[in-house]
Design an enzyme around this catalytic site. Structure first.
Site, short mmCIF file in Angstrom:
data_model
loop_
_atom_site.label_atom_id
_atom_site.label_comp_id
_atom_site.label_asym_id
_atom_site.label_seq_id
_atom_site.Cartn_x
_atom_site.Cartn_y
_atom_site.Cartn_z
N VAL A 133 0.80 -1.22 0.00
CA VAL A 133 0.00 0.00 0.00
C VAL A 133 0.84 1.27 0.00
O VAL A 133 0.33 2.35 -0.31
CB VAL A 133 -0.96 0.01 1.21
CG1 VAL A 133 -0.23 0.31 2.50
CG2 VAL A 133 -2.12 0.97 1.00
N TYR A 134 2.13 1.19 0.31
CA TYR A 134 2.95 2.40 0.35
C TYR A 134 3.08 2.99 -1.06
O TYR A 134 3.64 2.37 -1.95
CB TYR A 134 4.35 2.10 0.89
CG TYR A 134 4.41 1.69 2.35
CD1 TYR A 134 3.32 1.88 3.21
CD2 TYR A 134 5.55 1.11 2.88
CE1 TYR A 134 3.38 1.50 4.53
CE2 TYR A 134 5.62 0.73 4.21
CZ TYR A 134 4.53 0.92 5.03
OH TYR A 134 4.59 0.54 6.36
N SER A 135 2.54 4.18 -1.23
CA SER A 135 2.53 4.85 -2.53
C SER A 135 1.94 3.94 -3.61
O SER A 135 2.41 3.92 -4.75
CB SER A 135 3.93 5.32 -2.93
OG SER A 135 4.33 6.40 -2.12
N SER A 136 0.94 3.15 -3.20
CA SER A 136 0.23 2.26 -4.14
C SER A 136 1.17 1.32 -4.89
O SER A 136 0.97 1.03 -6.07
CB SER A 136 -0.61 3.08 -5.13
OG SER A 136 -1.54 3.89 -4.46
N GLY A 137 2.21 0.87 -4.21
CA GLY A 137 3.13 -0.08 -4.82
C GLY A 137 4.44 0.52 -5.26
O GLY A 137 5.41 -0.21 -5.54
#
Length: 332
Positions: free
Chosen positions: A65-69
């Protein structure tokens, strides 16, 4: 750098873990889940990955989920080009919202097995060393989650599994069910633990010690609050981190006293506050490796130096005596 076994496994990790939430694509406009204004882009992230390796850090933690991948992608690009895969320990997490659709988040079998494949692609690796559930999923039976994780291990795509912030009864139930059904057991707990938030000591720490679980705390510096004087100049992250701004607001007055005490101990030792706060964590028998984020070169330098900073029992007592109970933070 010192190295230690993760819990009661044979996996050796550095006493400091580089947290990679700091690296990704900066948010524009109203940030979506997992997006932040204060993250560093890929070009600006690379020096921190290199610095970590130069300091002997072999342990890297990120999440889908960090920066959407993008965090996984940046880390994967760097490691692929600069290290042998077997020389580092890569940890990532699954649970958060990745797509705006019914199965776009959570810990169902469908979600786990799909997101695992996506993480493997972004990280450019055949396996994850430590695959962690990124919170408890109240909409999925834990049995379903545990069996899916077990299957991922047996398929050779995951080496070890870990959990993150949850109630101790939930973690105990997970360990019991894994033993009952012969599934792979969680070996680590990534929880919210620092000098400003010690509620984990009531139940979770004792459980982890008893069960041989390695603790890898997130936010070991309380979103930077422990690393600077109370009235120090603000940072971009402090100003724009909505999640962090809500975590300590109700206890700001009592927290300030703890931060001041950290400053007093640091001044006597002639070291930065961050080193003292991290050394306190590293002195706890259950703690394997604090997860440290870095956006300036001295962040990792301080973290590495904290490994060799041994606090006296008197210093530890003075750091702890001003603590007051906090509401439960970080489970959602």
């Amino acid at each position: 750098m010192e190295y230690i076994n993760l819990g009661k496994t044979g996996l050796k990790v550095s006493r400091i873990c580089l947290g990679c939430m700091t690296y990704g694509t900066p948010a524009v406009g109203e940030p979506k889940p997992g997006r932040h204004y204060w993250v560093l882009n890929e070009q600006d992230s690379q020096p921190f990955f290199k610095q970590a390796l130069d300091l002997g850090i072999n342990f890297f933690d990120t999440a889908n989920v960090y920066s959407s991948g993008d965090s996984e992608q940046f880390l994967g690009n760097f490691l692929k080009a600069n290290v042998r895969r077997e020389s580092v320990v890569v940890a990532t997490k699954v649970h958060g919202l990745m797509r705006d659709e019914p199965n776009g988040r959570g810990l169902s079998r469908k979600a786990i097995l799909f997101e695992l494949e996506q993480s493997l692609k972004r990280l450019q690796t055949d396996y994850i060393d430590l695959y962690q559930i990124h919170r408890w999923d109240y909409e999925t039976p834990i049995e379903e989650t545990l069996e899916a994780l077990h299957d991922a291990v047996k398929a050779g795509k995951v080496r070890y599994i870990g959990a993150s912030s949850m109630y101790a009864w939930q973690f105990a139930k997970s360990l019991y069910l894994a033993d009952l059904f012969g599934w792979t057991r969680f070996v680590s707990m990534q929880n919210h633990y620092n000098l400003l938030y010690r509620e984990e000591e009531r139940e979770m720490t004792g459980l982890c010690v008893d069960q041989g679980i390695g603790i890898i705390p997130w936010s070991p510096l309380a979103r930077g609050r422990l690393a600077r004087p109370v009235n120090a100049e603000s940072t971009k992250r402090l100003e724009t981190d909505k999640f962090g701004s809500t975590m300590y607001a109700k206890t700001a007055e009592s927290d300030a006293k703890v931060v001041d005490r950290v400053g007093e101990v640091a001044a006597k030792r002639g070291v930065p506050q961050a080193q003292v706060a991290l050394a306190w964590l590293l002195a706890k028998p259950a703690v394997t490796a604090p997860i440290v984020g870095a956006s300036k070169t001295h962040h990792l330098e301080d973290a590495a130096a904290a490994v060799s900073l041994k606090l006296t029992p008197e210093e530890i007592k003075s750091l702890e005596e001003l603590y007051v109970p906090h509401p439960v933070l970080g489970f959602s």
